[in-house]
Enzyme design. Structure first.
Site, PDB file in Angstrom:
ATOM      1  N   LYS A 136      12.905 -32.438   1.879  1.00 18.13           N
ATOM      2  CA  LYS A 136      12.933 -31.189   2.654  1.00 18.13           C
ATOM      3  C   LYS A 136      14.273 -30.517   2.382  1.00 18.13           C
ATOM      4  CE  LYS A 136      10.357 -30.133   5.994  1.00 18.13           C
ATOM      5  NZ  LYS A 136       8.984 -29.700   5.892  1.00 18.13           N
TER       6      LYS A 136
HETATM    7  N1  GLU Z   1       6.336 -27.417   4.580  1.00 20.58           N
HETATM    8  C1  GLU Z   1       5.041 -28.027   4.608  1.00 20.58           C
HETATM    9  C2  GLU Z   1       5.074 -29.334   5.363  1.00 20.58           C
HETATM   10  O1  GLU Z   1       5.924 -29.569   6.174  1.00 20.58           O
HETATM   11  C3  GLU Z   1       4.419 -28.142   3.221  1.00 20.58           C
HETATM   12  C4  GLU Z   1       5.241 -28.865   2.213  1.00 20.58           C
HETATM   13  C5  GLU Z   1       4.695 -28.740   0.795  1.00 20.58           C
HETATM   14  O2  GLU Z   1       3.691 -28.068   0.617  1.00 20.58           O
HETATM   15  O3  GLU Z   1       5.300 -29.316  -0.100  1.00 20.58           O
HETATM   16  O4  GLU Z   1       4.200 -30.145   5.234  1.00 20.58           O
END
Ligand code: GLU
Length: 447
Positions: A136
């Site tokens: 993240k």
């Molecule tokens: N931000 C989204 C999550 O927390 C998607 C992450 C992604 O698609 O890589 O799952």
């Protein structure tokens, strides 16, 4: 002054080394990954790992991130001043494959939160059977107070600063809170310019014109509804016709979840955004909400229901509650006031683990984040696969594959919850950890 920004004079003679500008004015917690939110989850994880007899070596590895990258992001603002933003990319685990996870722009970003979110991505990818690890990223800024130009500058500089640790085989960012397809397009462009050729697969959630997939934008919200539908096949609670639903947060996840669940026959009786909530026990007119937002940007002042605060909205009686705003909205402080029968966590860590345990004890069914909101990363995976193969699917195929993955994941978790007498949160974590454990055993530990 913009939140999260350190402003310096626009005077060009200012000698200020912006790249080394980690300043004492930075908010508390910006370098500490061991923040309370992360520690709370670790504590929960440690207990569960013991309970399910997870290999202690695997548990030890999973409770901390693999790599933390912190960068300073200078950007020239529209008014000519120079602002310095704090950026992060945390890669939690790569046992199953390249890292995957969103990038958030928010005035609340801190390292502890990003580390927790990265860990949840590792678990989420494993739970739904993707060959991906977790990551993240985030930039501490308030996107609501930045122009599109400023956002683009911040994005391009942030991408440049993390360019060595991202890539289609390495770490693939995606949208998250405060970021969207445009931001992904700018990341893709900045990365591609540095490489000298187009690399669409460095990000997912990008515009269709540059290799995005059909269905990605709505995937997280729609996936939440698929998870709820799968739950209703096994657990008795009102779903579809006659079910009353409250959705907290009307961003990318909440707005699509509200629309989808209404299309499945349920009545949405409450929604909210950062300016407050609107509640109507007989049902809200979602089309009117959409039109109001298109005109006024925020929900405040919407005439079609009673105005409540976000906290009050969560406490209204309903069958299904979808907290899709931000983390720790339901904690030990307000868990006893929640009246929902089922909660599907649209936002990551919308419930603290303590709040969640209190609710499960009362018999409330919790569909945890790593299961409920996995539709986003699942569709990101579809986008990544399509990009690598240069073969693009129809929206229908994306949708039916998504349903299949969400149904399978729910079935597996439900089976474990029944067999091992675990709540849905614990069972989800157990399924995810065992997949990673099996991969660790196959790969071995080096040296
Ligand atoms: N931000 C989204 C999550 O927390 C998607 C992450 C992604 O698609 O890589 O799952």
């Amino acid at each position: 002054m913009r939140q999260g920004a350190i402003e310096t004079s626009s005077d060009s003679t200012t000698t200020y080394d912006v790249n080394h500008g980690l300043r004492p004015e930075m908010p508390e917690g910006y370098v500490e990954w061991d923040a309370p939110m992360y520690r709370e989850y670790q504590h929960y994880f440690d207990r569960l790992a013991q309970r399910i007899h997870l290999d202690p070596a695997v548990a030890l590895r999973l409770r901390v991130p693999k790599r933390i990258v912190m960068v300073s992001v200078p950007a020239r603002m529209d008014d000519g001043t120079l602002s310095l933003f704090q950026g992060y990319r945390v890669q939690h685990n790569t046992t199953l494959g390249p890292c995957k996870g969103g990038i958030r722009y928010s005035a609340d970003v801190n390292l502890g939160e990003i580390c927790l979110m990265a860990m949840l991505m590792t678990l989420k990818c494993a739970l739904v059977g993707l060959p991906l690890g977790g990551a993240k990223g985030g930039v501490l800024c308030d996107p609501h107070r930045l122009s599109r130009d400023e956002l683009q500058k911040i994005t391009r500089r942030y991408t440049t600063e993390i360019i060595r640790v991202i890539g289609p085989d390495h770490d693939i960012p995606a949208p998250d809170m405060g970021t969207d397809a445009d931001v992904m397009g700018w990341i893709m462009d900045t990365y591609s310019l540095a490489k000298g050729y187009a690399v669409p697969s460095v990000v997912t959630g990008k515009p269709i014109a540059i290799g995005g997939t059909h269905g990605r934008e709505q995937a997280t919200g729609v996936g939440v509804c698929y998870a709820l539908r799968a739950a209703a096949r096994h657990i008795s609670f009102p779903f579809g016709e006659g079910a009353r639903v409250i959705v907290q947060g009307f961003g990318n996840v909440g707005s699509h979840a509200a629309r989808k669940i209404a299309s499945m026959g349920s009545t949405v009786i409450g929604v909210s955004d950062m300016t407050g909530a609107v509640y109507h026990p007989a049902g809200l007119d979602l089309e009117a909400v959409r039109e109001y937002l298109a005109q006024h940007r925020y929900l405040k002042g919407f005439p079609g229901g009673e105005a409540l605060t976000n906290a009050e909205l969560l406490e209204q009686p309903c069958d299904i509650l979808i907290p899709a705003a931000t983390s720790h909205q339901i904690t030990e402080q307000n868990a006893d006031k929640i009246q929902a029968r089922v909660i599907a966590e649209g936002a990551n860590a919308a419930l603290s683990t303590g709040g969640s345990a209190m609710l499960e004890e009362r018999g409330v069914v919790i569909i945890p984040d790593i299961l409920a909101n996995a539709g986003g990363v699942v569709t990101s995976y579809f986008e990544w696969v399509q990009g690598l193969q240069n073969f693009f699917w129809t929206e229908r195929r994306v949708n039916s594959e998504l349903q299949r993955v969400m149904d399978d994941a729910f079935e597996r978790v439900y089976l474990v919850s029944q067999k091992e007498r675990l709540g849905m949160r614990d069972a989800s974590l157990a399924v995810a950890c065992r997949r990673i454990e099996a991969a660790y055993q196959s790969r071995g530990l080096f040296p």
